[in-house]
Design a protein around this motif. Structure first.
Motif, PDB file in Angstrom:
ATOM      1  N   LYS A  95      -5.710  26.048 -39.222  1.00 42.09           N
ATOM      2  CA  LYS A  95      -6.277  24.749 -39.595  1.00 42.09           C
ATOM      3  C   LYS A  95      -7.717  24.583 -39.136  1.00 42.09           C
ATOM      4  O   LYS A  95      -8.327  23.537 -39.345  1.00 42.09           O
ATOM      5  CB  LYS A  95      -5.423  23.620 -38.996  1.00 42.09           C
ATOM      6  N   GLY A  96      -8.259  25.613 -38.489  1.00 42.63           N
ATOM      7  CA  GLY A  96      -9.629  25.534 -37.996  1.00 42.63           C
ATOM      8  C   GLY A  96      -9.766  24.762 -36.703  1.00 42.63           C
ATOM      9  O   GLY A  96     -10.873  24.380 -36.326  1.00 42.63           O
ATOM     10  N   GLU A  97      -8.651  24.545 -36.001  1.00 45.08           N
ATOM     11  CA  GLU A  97      -8.668  23.804 -34.738  1.00 45.08           C
ATOM     12  C   GLU A  97      -8.784  24.798 -33.585  1.00 45.08           C
ATOM     13  O   GLU A  97      -7.823  25.076 -32.868  1.00 45.08           O
ATOM     14  CB  GLU A  97      -7.394  22.956 -34.632  1.00 45.08           C
ATOM     15  N   GLY A  98      -9.984  25.335 -33.423  1.00 47.03           N
ATOM     16  CA  GLY A  98     -10.214  26.460 -32.532  1.00 47.03           C
ATOM     17  C   GLY A  98      -9.884  26.199 -31.082  1.00 47.03           C
ATOM     18  O   GLY A  98      -9.280  27.046 -30.410  1.00 47.03           O
ATOM     19  N   TYR A  99     -10.268  25.039 -30.570  1.00 42.49           N
ATOM     20  CA  TYR A  99     -10.062  24.784 -29.144  1.00 42.49           C
ATOM     21  C   TYR A  99      -8.588  24.523 -28.823  1.00 42.49           C
ATOM     22  O   TYR A  99      -8.102  24.913 -27.761  1.00 42.49           O
ATOM     23  CB  TYR A  99     -10.948  23.630 -28.679  1.00 42.49           C
ATOM     24  N   SER A 100      -7.883  23.892 -29.756  1.00 41.46           N
ATOM     25  CA  SER A 100      -6.435  23.716 -29.574  1.00 41.46           C
ATOM     26  C   SER A 100      -5.730  25.058 -29.649  1.00 41.46           C
ATOM     27  O   SER A 100      -4.788  25.327 -28.889  1.00 41.46           O
ATOM     28  CB  SER A 100      -5.880  22.769 -30.643  1.00 41.46           C
ATOM     29  N   ALA A 101      -6.187  25.925 -30.554  1.00 40.33           N
ATOM     30  CA  ALA A 101      -5.620  27.267 -30.665  1.00 40.33           C
ATOM     31  C   ALA A 101      -5.848  28.047 -29.373  1.00 40.33           C
ATOM     32  O   ALA A 101      -4.931  28.700 -28.847  1.00 40.33           O
ATOM     33  CB  ALA A 101      -6.241  28.007 -31.846  1.00 40.33           C
ATOM     34  N   ASN A 110      -2.744  37.738 -27.489  1.00 37.96           N
ATOM     35  CA  ASN A 110      -4.073  38.296 -27.260  1.00 37.96           C
ATOM     36  C   ASN A 110      -4.848  38.440 -28.563  1.00 37.96           C
ATOM     37  O   ASN A 110      -6.046  38.144 -28.612  1.00 37.96           O
ATOM     38  CB  ASN A 110      -3.963  39.636 -26.540  1.00 37.96           C
ATOM     39  N   PHE A 111      -4.191  38.914 -29.606  1.00 35.16           N
ATOM     40  CA  PHE A 111      -4.854  38.980 -30.904  1.00 35.16           C
ATOM     41  C   PHE A 111      -5.275  37.589 -31.357  1.00 35.16           C
ATOM     42  O   PHE A 111      -6.380  37.394 -31.873  1.00 35.16           O
ATOM     43  CB  PHE A 111      -3.930  39.601 -31.949  1.00 35.16           C
ATOM     44  N   GLY A 112      -4.370  36.618 -31.199  1.00 32.84           N
ATOM     45  CA  GLY A 112      -4.689  35.257 -31.628  1.00 32.84           C
ATOM     46  C   GLY A 112      -5.896  34.699 -30.909  1.00 32.84           C
ATOM     47  O   GLY A 112      -6.770  34.073 -31.523  1.00 32.84           O
ATOM     48  N   LEU A 113      -5.969  34.931 -29.595  1.00 27.60           N
ATOM     49  CA  LEU A 113      -7.104  34.442 -28.827  1.00 27.60           C
ATOM     50  C   LEU A 113      -8.382  35.161 -29.247  1.00 27.60           C
ATOM     51  O   LEU A 113      -9.442  34.533 -29.400  1.00 27.60           O
ATOM     52  CB  LEU A 113      -6.850  34.639 -27.336  1.00 27.60           C
ATOM     53  N   GLY A 114      -8.289  36.473 -29.464  1.00 29.02           N
ATOM     54  CA  GLY A 114      -9.460  37.223 -29.914  1.00 29.02           C
ATOM     55  C   GLY A 114      -9.965  36.745 -31.250  1.00 29.02           C
ATOM     56  O   GLY A 114     -11.181  36.578 -31.458  1.00 29.02           O
ATOM     57  N   LEU A 115      -9.056  36.498 -32.187  1.00 25.50           N
ATOM     58  CA  LEU A 115      -9.444  35.998 -33.505  1.00 25.50           C
ATOM     59  C   LEU A 115     -10.049  34.599 -33.415  1.00 25.50           C
ATOM     60  O   LEU A 115     -10.989  34.263 -34.153  1.00 25.50           O
ATOM     61  CB  LEU A 115      -8.222  35.984 -34.433  1.00 25.50           C
ATOM     62  N   THR A 116      -9.524  33.788 -32.505  1.00 25.97           N
ATOM     63  CA  THR A 116     -10.077  32.440 -32.310  1.00 25.97           C
ATOM     64  C   THR A 116     -11.521  32.521 -31.840  1.00 25.97           C
ATOM     65  O   THR A 116     -12.389  31.785 -32.329  1.00 25.97           O
ATOM     66  CB  THR A 116      -9.224  31.661 -31.283  1.00 25.97           C
ATOM     67  N   TYR A 117     -11.796  33.406 -30.898  1.00 22.44           N
ATOM     68  CA  TYR A 117     -13.173  33.577 -30.423  1.00 22.44           C
ATOM     69  C   TYR A 117     -14.078  34.089 -31.537  1.00 22.44           C
ATOM     70  O   TYR A 117     -15.232  33.645 -31.670  1.00 22.44           O
ATOM     71  CB  TYR A 117     -13.213  34.537 -29.240  1.00 22.44           C
ATOM     72  N   LEU A 118     -13.578  35.015 -32.351  1.00 23.65           N
ATOM     73  CA  LEU A 118     -14.380  35.525 -33.457  1.00 23.65           C
ATOM     74  C   LEU A 118     -14.651  34.429 -34.482  1.00 23.65           C
ATOM     75  O   LEU A 118     -15.749  34.359 -35.049  1.00 23.65           O
ATOM     76  CB  LEU A 118     -13.672  36.712 -34.116  1.00 23.65           C
TER      77      LEU A 118
END
Length: 264
Positions: A102-108, A126-134
């Motif tokens: 949903k584009g809610e990066g900080y909640s993710a 870990n993948f999810g967090l990495g993708l969020t940072y990217l």
């Protein structure tokens, strides 16, 4: 004889250890807890349970006879501790993935971080967090996650192939070509018969200026799927740039089989 129901749950094993030397030497017993699950092919795999009561780390195959002889079921601990924690971990990661979509990066980021605090070796978290940072363009923090994922290589499984691919695409789009290539190569180890993966590797090589390797993987992609539209478009693009000989591209378009491009 054991029934058809597959083995699944929490088990414990006992190991005798010797500590100290000389007159201070003594034997002590150490209990280790495992999550065990019998696979469809009959292979039984066990995974250590961490201090937060979730399966974490690499899985090991154990012979059935040895397992039945050396591992003891712990149904109460499984029901009261492990299963609720496993469900909570999956719920937290799924929530993080939903926020990210949903584009809610900080909640993710918050959900993925909570999941990693429960299981630092969780590939999905870990993948999810990495993708969020990217997604947020935070290259340095994404690279930190990349390094962490390299260290937990032993926990990867075939089901994680799409995560490698997604992460590789994001790394490439953020100009992190060497990291993207390393991740695509890891995904390739899980499934060499993937035309889209080969196409993505070809794209990375092209952006790195490595035409020979680019064409090699483009060939593989078309060999696996002669009608893959994106690969055909990429091939036309390379031909338009005069990177592929005319007779070669015509052979591919006509036959779509084993005859492939050669670099000029």
């Amino acid at each position: 004889m054991r029934g058809k129901e597959k083995i699944k749950g929490m088990f414990s094993s006992m190991q005798t250890m010797v500590i100290g030397t000389g007159t201070t030497k003594k034997r002590t017993k150490q209990t280790t807890y495992w999550y065990a699950e019998e696979q469809d092919n009959g292979v039984l795999k066990v995974q250590p349970i961490n201090d937060n009561f979730v399966p974490s780390g690499p899985k090991m195959a154990v012979e059935m006879e040895m397992f039945l002889d050396s591992y003891n079921p712990e149904p109460e601990l499984y029901a009261e501790k492990v299963l609720p924690q496993m469900l909570e971990l999956n719920k937290t990661i799924s929530l993080g993935e939903s926020h990210r979509q949903k584009g809610e990066g900080y909640s993710a980021e918050n959900e993925f971080t909570k999941a990693i605090n429960i299981d630092s070796l969780s590939v999905r978290a870990n993948f999810g967090l990495g993708l969020t940072y990217l997604d947020r363009g935070e290259i340095s923090r994404a690279d930190d996650i990349f390094r962490r994922l390299v260290c937990i290589n032993a926990t990867y499984e075939k089901k994680h192939k799409h995560l490698f691919n997604d992460f590789g695409i994001s790394l490439r789009k953020n100009g992190m070509h060497s990291q993207a290539l390393e991740y695509y190569r890891k995904a390739e180890n899980f499934n060499v018969e993937d035309e889209n993966l080969c196409l993505n590797i070809a794209r990375v090589f092209y952006e790195m200026g490595k035409l020979k390797e680019c064409l090699e993987y483009l060939k593989k992609s078309l060999h696996l799927n002669k009608d893959l539209e994106e690969a055909c478009i990429f091939l036309d693009f390379l031909y338009g740039k005069d990177f592929v000989k005319e007779h070669t591209i015509e052979n591919i378009k006509k036959n779509r089989i084993n005859k492939f491009a050669t670099a000029k």
